[in-house]
Design an enzyme around this catalytic site. Sequence first.
Site, PDB file in Angstrom:
ATOM      1  N   HIS A 226       0.849  -1.191   0.000  1.00 59.94           N
ATOM      2  CA  HIS A 226       0.000   0.000   0.000  1.00 59.94           C
ATOM      3  C   HIS A 226       0.885   1.241   0.000  1.00 59.94           C
ATOM      4  O   HIS A 226       1.905   1.292   0.698  1.00 59.94           O
ATOM      5  CB  HIS A 226      -0.892  -0.042   1.242  1.00 59.94           C
ATOM      6  CG  HIS A 226      -1.852   1.096   1.385  1.00 59.94           C
ATOM      7  ND1 HIS A 226      -1.455   2.355   1.788  1.00 59.94           N
ATOM      8  CD2 HIS A 226      -3.203   1.166   1.199  1.00 59.94           C
ATOM      9  CE1 HIS A 226      -2.507   3.158   1.845  1.00 59.94           C
ATOM     10  NE2 HIS A 226      -3.569   2.455   1.484  1.00 59.94           N
ATOM     11  N   ARG A 269      -2.649   1.363  -4.649  1.00 67.88           N
ATOM     12  CA  ARG A 269      -2.514  -0.080  -4.721  1.00 67.88           C
ATOM     13  C   ARG A 269      -2.881  -0.543  -6.123  1.00 67.88           C
ATOM     14  O   ARG A 269      -3.425   0.224  -6.918  1.00 67.88           O
ATOM     15  CB  ARG A 269      -3.438  -0.770  -3.709  1.00 67.88           C
ATOM     16  CG  ARG A 269      -3.067  -0.598  -2.269  1.00 67.88           C
ATOM     17  CD  ARG A 269      -4.092  -1.265  -1.356  1.00 67.88           C
ATOM     18  NE  ARG A 269      -5.321  -0.488  -1.243  1.00 67.88           N
ATOM     19  CZ  ARG A 269      -6.464  -0.969  -0.773  1.00 67.88           C
ATOM     20  NH1 ARG A 269      -6.550  -2.235  -0.424  1.00 67.88           N
ATOM     21  NH2 ARG A 269      -7.524  -0.202  -0.664  1.00 67.88           N
ATOM     22  N   LYS A 272      -6.545   0.116  -8.108  1.00 67.98           N
ATOM     23  CA  LYS A 272      -7.223   1.181  -7.386  1.00 67.98           C
ATOM     24  C   LYS A 272      -7.190   2.449  -8.227  1.00 67.98           C
ATOM     25  O   LYS A 272      -6.394   2.589  -9.159  1.00 67.98           O
ATOM     26  CB  LYS A 272      -6.567   1.426  -6.026  1.00 67.98           C
ATOM     27  CG  LYS A 272      -6.741   0.264  -5.058  1.00 67.98           C
ATOM     28  CD  LYS A 272      -8.200   0.078  -4.669  1.00 67.98           C
ATOM     29  CE  LYS A 272      -8.371  -1.029  -3.657  1.00 67.98           C
ATOM     30  NZ  LYS A 272      -9.790  -1.206  -3.251  1.00 67.98           N
ATOM     31  N   ASP A 275      -5.534   8.981  -6.916  1.00 66.61           N
ATOM     32  CA  ASP A 275      -5.931   9.740  -5.732  1.00 66.61           C
ATOM     33  C   ASP A 275      -4.819  10.754  -5.471  1.00 66.61           C
ATOM     34  O   ASP A 275      -3.644  10.380  -5.375  1.00 66.61           O
ATOM     35  CB  ASP A 275      -6.094   8.792  -4.537  1.00 66.61           C
ATOM     36  CG  ASP A 275      -6.609   9.491  -3.281  1.00 66.61           C
ATOM     37  OD1 ASP A 275      -6.326  10.685  -3.095  1.00 66.61           O
ATOM     38  OD2 ASP A 275      -7.285   8.823  -2.472  1.00 66.61           O
ATOM     39  N   CYS A 277      -3.782  12.295  -2.893  1.00 62.84           N
ATOM     40  CA  CYS A 277      -2.946  12.181  -1.691  1.00 62.84           C
ATOM     41  C   CYS A 277      -1.697  11.362  -1.987  1.00 62.84           C
ATOM     42  O   CYS A 277      -0.644  11.563  -1.362  1.00 62.84           O
ATOM     43  CB  CYS A 277      -3.725  11.590  -0.516  1.00 62.84           C
ATOM     44  SG  CYS A 277      -4.082   9.824  -0.619  1.00 62.84           S
ATOM     45  N   TYR A 278      -1.784  10.437  -2.968  1.00 65.75           N
ATOM     46  CA  TYR A 278      -0.622   9.621  -3.310  1.00 65.75           C
ATOM     47  C   TYR A 278       0.405  10.393  -4.126  1.00 65.75           C
ATOM     48  O   TYR A 278       1.492   9.875  -4.398  1.00 65.75           O
ATOM     49  CB  TYR A 278      -1.065   8.352  -4.033  1.00 65.75           C
ATOM     50  CG  TYR A 278      -1.849   7.430  -3.123  1.00 65.75           C
ATOM     51  CD1 TYR A 278      -1.233   6.810  -2.043  1.00 65.75           C
ATOM     52  CD2 TYR A 278      -3.213   7.225  -3.319  1.00 65.75           C
ATOM     53  CE1 TYR A 278      -1.949   5.997  -1.186  1.00 65.75           C
ATOM     54  CE2 TYR A 278      -3.936   6.413  -2.457  1.00 65.75           C
ATOM     55  CZ  TYR A 278      -3.305   5.812  -1.395  1.00 65.75           C
ATOM     56  OH  TYR A 278      -4.013   5.007  -0.534  1.00 65.75           O
ATOM     57  N   ASP A 331      -9.391  14.857  -3.928  1.00 62.51           N
ATOM     58  CA  ASP A 331      -8.896  13.540  -4.315  1.00 62.51           C
ATOM     59  C   ASP A 331      -8.851  13.399  -5.837  1.00 62.51           C
ATOM     60  O   ASP A 331      -7.836  13.054  -6.428  1.00 62.51           O
ATOM     61  CB  ASP A 331      -9.816  12.513  -3.650  1.00 62.51           C
ATOM     62  CG  ASP A 331      -9.757  11.109  -4.218  1.00 62.51           C
ATOM     63  OD1 ASP A 331      -9.023  10.867  -5.174  1.00 62.51           O
ATOM     64  OD2 ASP A 331     -10.472  10.244  -3.687  1.00 62.51           O
ATOM     65  N   ASP A 338     -10.781  18.817   0.737  1.00 63.98           N
ATOM     66  CA  ASP A 338     -10.609  18.613   2.181  1.00 63.98           C
ATOM     67  C   ASP A 338      -9.163  18.921   2.542  1.00 63.98           C
ATOM     68  O   ASP A 338      -8.288  19.008   1.674  1.00 63.98           O
ATOM     69  CB  ASP A 338     -11.000  17.190   2.590  1.00 63.98           C
ATOM     70  CG  ASP A 338     -10.160  16.123   1.921  1.00 63.98           C
ATOM     71  OD1 ASP A 338      -8.990  15.968   2.320  1.00 63.98           O
ATOM     72  OD2 ASP A 338     -10.661  15.443   0.997  1.00 63.98           O
ATOM     73  N   HIS A 341      -6.342  16.051   1.662  1.00 63.20           N
ATOM     74  CA  HIS A 341      -5.884  15.989   0.274  1.00 63.20           C
ATOM     75  C   HIS A 341      -5.188  17.275  -0.148  1.00 63.20           C
ATOM     76  O   HIS A 341      -4.286  17.250  -0.998  1.00 63.20           O
ATOM     77  CB  HIS A 341      -7.059  15.663  -0.660  1.00 63.20           C
ATOM     78  CG  HIS A 341      -7.475  14.236  -0.604  1.00 63.20           C
ATOM     79  ND1 HIS A 341      -8.469  13.786   0.245  1.00 63.20           N
ATOM     80  CD2 HIS A 341      -7.013  13.139  -1.266  1.00 63.20           C
ATOM     81  CE1 HIS A 341      -8.614  12.475   0.088  1.00 63.20           C
ATOM     82  NE2 HIS A 341      -7.745  12.060  -0.813  1.00 63.20           N
TER      83      HIS A 341
END
Length: 451
Positions: A226, A269, A272, A275, A277-278, A331, A338, A341
């Site tokens: 992850h 992952r 998936k 996103d 945040c990654y 995201d 938010d 993120h």
Amino acid sequence: TTSNQDSEAMDPVVLDAPPTITSQEQQSTEANVVQCFKSFLMSSGGQDILLNRDLHTTWLKKGLQSLPPNFSGLDASRPWFIYWITHAMEVLGAYDESIWPSKVASFLAQCQDPSGGFGGGPGQLPHLAPTYAAVSALVVAGSEDAYNVVDREKMYGFLMRMKSPTGGFRMHDEGETDMRGSYCAIAVASMLHMLTDELVEGVPEYVRRCQTWEGGIAGEEGLEAHGGYSYCGLATLCIAGKAAALDLHAFLSWVAHKQMSTEGGFAGRANKLVDSCYTFWQGAIFPLLHEAFRQSGQDVALPSSNTWFSPGPLQTYVFLACQHNSGGLKDKPMKSADFYHTCYSLSGVAVSQYEVDGNTFVVGNSSNLLRQTDICYNVLVEKAERKCRFFEALPPLVVDGRKLETSEGAGAATWRRRALEAARRAELEKSQTSSPSYTGQGSGVQAVPVE
């Protein structure tokens, strides 16, 4: 002839499985992101891609001053909100040190438990996650008053109480042991210049056992690799100078396949969705791996500028698909902004803009250049360096009558020194050559020298 007839009668080759919820969501997300790209191209009128700094700064300041009642369910995350917001502000260059440090220090002091560590709010039990958030926010504050909030002796006792026989760390008393605990404990100890051999003992072996067959790191042994846990495990070992414990080649192969070909951003992952945040959790792994290979002493030809991923598509995804028109970042398209993120998408962009050789790579307008964040702690490099003058001047730490041999993590200190030296060299070369920056024609991509 019979063979040919049999071949013609066979079913056609199936290149993909029947549609699933996963594949349909992926197609929908790709379509939404591509639409964001098309909308910009159709409406920009030749203008550069632009990060709306003022809008996001206003939104962040509002959140730091007050949160609406619907946030009450996140009362155990108050140090996190302070960290997410203030770190996002500092990478934007909007953190006013004449206003915020004293307010941050005053509130976080109320979250510190008498037995050591920080809780999620005043009077709450100490927990490693808000402890990391609180200490990071105090480093962001950057003042001696902020540094003095932490009771280092009690903090050390708390960290040692959280240490598990497995080699990792429990998140709280009688709590779970996972990769977050190792990172939070080691990062906090290193930021406070109180890392010791007994804190690090068993950690490399624990992290190595959580590296999966895929190459990345899982939250616990036997689980799936992850992005967030992979960052935590690798950063833990890089801070301590122990990254050679991992299979670094397998790690690099795993993370390199997580940058999405259409969207440009990262997924956390396999199978998936992208996103934002990654942008940090995966994006910061690449320069960490660069440092890890250096620590390992392996005979590897390390890139002199890039770190094996594509910063242009990554920044484009964040700037065109993740900025909310009311402020903050999200995201992915069709989501709300938010603070989480916003923090990690901006952090990841900041990581992607600074190359190994000290030069910078910025998508769009040159004003999109953010301030450089430390890949080990995710606070500004300048703030991570500033704290050293304070903590290195303190007398030796004494806990339970023992004088401890403490320091910042050797790997974290070395990486930061190399990054600062690279930036100085790049600035010197810039001043000597005075050559114009390269602008990709029609691409909105500029390679901008370090400010």
